[in-house]
Design an enzyme around this catalytic site. Sequence first.
Site, mmCIF file in Angstrom:
data_model
loop_
_atom_site.group_PDB
_atom_site.id
_atom_site.type_symbol
_atom_site.label_atom_id
_atom_site.label_comp_id
_atom_site.label_asym_id
_atom_site.label_seq_id
_atom_site.Cartn_x
_atom_site.Cartn_y
_atom_site.Cartn_z
ATOM 1 N N ASP A 125 -2.328 -32.605 -60.998
ATOM 2 C CA ASP A 125 -0.433 -32.994 -60.379
ATOM 3 C C ASP A 125 0.156 -31.521 -61.274
ATOM 4 O OD1 ASP A 125 0.944 -34.954 -58.968
ATOM 5 O OD2 ASP A 125 2.149 -34.232 -61.060
ATOM 6 N N SER A 126 0.207 -31.172 -59.748
ATOM 7 C CA SER A 126 0.936 -29.749 -60.144
ATOM 8 C C SER A 126 2.524 -29.929 -59.432
ATOM 9 C CB SER A 126 0.573 -28.642 -59.607
ATOM 10 O OG SER A 126 0.075 -29.465 -57.939
ATOM 11 N N ASN B 224 -3.661 -32.993 -49.464
ATOM 12 C CA ASN B 224 -2.848 -31.621 -48.790
ATOM 13 C C ASN B 224 -3.815 -30.798 -48.502
ATOM 14 O OD1 ASN B 224 -1.788 -29.377 -48.942
ATOM 15 N ND2 ASN B 224 -0.318 -29.781 -50.473
ATOM 16 N N PHE C 299 0.983 -21.924 -49.422
ATOM 17 C CA PHE C 299 2.057 -22.993 -49.050
ATOM 18 C C PHE C 299 2.547 -23.027 -50.672
ATOM 19 C CE2 PHE C 299 0.747 -26.560 -52.228
ATOM 20 C CZ PHE C 299 -0.856 -25.925 -52.419
ATOM 21 N N GLY C 300 3.737 -24.180 -49.974
ATOM 22 C CA GLY C 300 5.299 -24.127 -50.552
ATOM 23 C C GLY C 300 6.187 -23.004 -51.071
ATOM 24 N N TYR C 301 5.924 -23.420 -52.454
ATOM 25 C CA TYR C 301 7.374 -22.558 -52.878
ATOM 26 C C TYR C 301 6.252 -21.256 -52.747
ATOM 27 C CZ TYR C 301 9.249 -26.919 -53.835
ATOM 28 O OH TYR C 301 9.718 -27.774 -53.645
ATOM 29 N N ASP C 302 5.234 -20.896 -52.236
ATOM 30 C CA ASP C 302 5.199 -19.457 -52.732
ATOM 31 C C ASP C 302 5.525 -18.058 -52.310
ATOM 32 O OD1 ASP C 302 2.593 -20.524 -53.733
ATOM 33 O OD2 ASP C 302 0.957 -19.993 -52.047
ATOM 34 N N LYS D 100 -5.152 -14.980 -55.745
ATOM 35 C CA LYS D 100 -4.046 -16.415 -56.236
ATOM 36 C C LYS D 100 -4.984 -17.257 -57.028
ATOM 37 C CE LYS D 100 -1.388 -20.581 -55.113
ATOM 38 N NZ LYS D 100 -0.901 -21.022 -53.643
ATOM 39 N N LYS E 48 -4.120 -27.364 -50.603
ATOM 40 C CA LYS E 48 -4.046 -27.360 -51.754
ATOM 41 C C LYS E 48 -6.491 -27.104 -51.740
ATOM 42 C CE LYS E 48 -1.808 -29.558 -54.578
ATOM 43 N NZ LYS E 48 -1.674 -31.080 -55.093
HETATM 44 P P1 IMP Z 1 1.657 -32.984 -55.973
HETATM 45 O O1 IMP Z 1 1.053 -32.797 -54.673
HETATM 46 O O2 IMP Z 1 2.263 -33.948 -56.416
HETATM 47 O O3 IMP Z 1 0.800 -32.207 -57.182
HETATM 48 O O4 IMP Z 1 3.120 -31.687 -55.808
HETATM 49 C C1 IMP Z 1 2.691 -30.474 -55.978
HETATM 50 C C2 IMP Z 1 3.944 -29.588 -55.155
HETATM 51 O O5 IMP Z 1 4.098 -28.889 -56.158
HETATM 52 C C3 IMP Z 1 3.676 -29.237 -53.840
HETATM 53 O O6 IMP Z 1 3.924 -30.268 -53.016
HETATM 54 C C4 IMP Z 1 4.379 -27.806 -53.706
HETATM 55 O O7 IMP Z 1 6.159 -28.192 -53.724
HETATM 56 C C5 IMP Z 1 4.707 -27.301 -55.302
HETATM 57 N N1 IMP Z 1 3.340 -26.660 -55.660
HETATM 58 C C6 IMP Z 1 2.165 -26.678 -56.289
HETATM 59 N N2 IMP Z 1 1.175 -25.971 -56.359
HETATM 60 C C7 IMP Z 1 1.516 -25.127 -55.799
HETATM 61 C C8 IMP Z 1 1.326 -23.599 -54.912
HETATM 62 O O8 IMP Z 1 -0.076 -23.087 -55.618
HETATM 63 N N3 IMP Z 1 1.991 -23.368 -53.754
HETATM 64 C C9 IMP Z 1 3.017 -23.773 -53.874
HETATM 65 N N4 IMP Z 1 3.383 -25.219 -54.180
HETATM 66 C C10 IMP Z 1 2.929 -25.273 -55.127
#
Ligand code: IMP
Length: 200
Positions: free
Chosen positions: A69-70, A9, A152-155, A175, A12
Site C-alpha cells: 500500500d503506497s 496495477n 505512473f500516477g504522480y511521477d 527509480k 506497479k
Molecule cells: P495503492 O495501489 O492502494 O497502494 O495506491 C497507491 C497510489 O499511490 C497509486 O495509485 C498512486 O496514486 C500513488 N502512488 C504510489 N506509488 C506511486 C509511484 O511510484 N508513482 C506514482 N504514484 C504512486
Amino acid sequence: MKIIFATGNAGKMKEIREILKDLGMEVLSMKDAGITADIVEDGTTFEENALIKVRAIGPMDDAIILADDSGLEIDALNKEPGVYSARYLGEDTSYEIKNKTIIARLSDTVGSERSCRYRCVIAAMFPDGFENTVSGSMEGVISHFPAGDGGFGYDPIFYIPELKKTVAEMTMDEKNLISHRGLALEGIKPVIKNWLELHA
Ligand code: IMP
C-alpha cells in the site's frame, strides 16, 4: 513456491517483477494467479491496508503473498492524499487532472514548502500464516509543471531536487534503486529468503 503480488496495477507489477527478479521465483499478479477478490481497503494507514490485502488472499500452501500500500504525502496539504492517493478526486479521474489540481493547490508555496514523499508498506503472508511488514519512503518536492512520461500516477510532478528531475524523467532502473517501493521490496527480500531457508 511462488510469489503472488496482490495488485491490479500493471505499472506497479512491472516495477515489482524487475525488483524481485533476483529471488529467482515466479512472481504472479492476482490476475495471473486467477484470483478474484474484492478487497475493501478501509484501513487508515498504509500498513493496515497492506495487511488487509494479504489477509484477503492468504495464507496459501504454495505461495508467499505480498501486497503493497503506497501513496503520496504532501506536507503543505496535511499529508494528503496519503492512503487516498488512488482515490484522490475520484478513482476514475485522470492523473493529468489530479496532478494539475495539486499544482494549483500549492500555488502560494515555494521551495521546501512544497515537500512531499512517497511511502510504501509491503506486507508478506507466508504459507504458515506468518506475517511481516516493511516500509520505505522517498523524499521530493511538488514541481511547478508536470514533466516526463515514465513511471505512473504522480511521477510527473514528483521532483527530486538533488537529481534535477521528476520521477517520470527517470528510467525504471533509476527509480527502482531509490523508490519507496524499491526500498520496501529490498527490505522484504531477506525476510522471504529467511523463511524459505527455515522451511526448506
Ligand atoms: P495503492 O495501489 O492502494 O497502494 O495506491 C497507491 C497510489 O499511490 C497509486 O495509485 C498512486 O496514486 C500513488 N502512488 C504510489 N506509488 C506511486 C509511484 O511510484 N508513482 C506514482 N504514484 C504512486
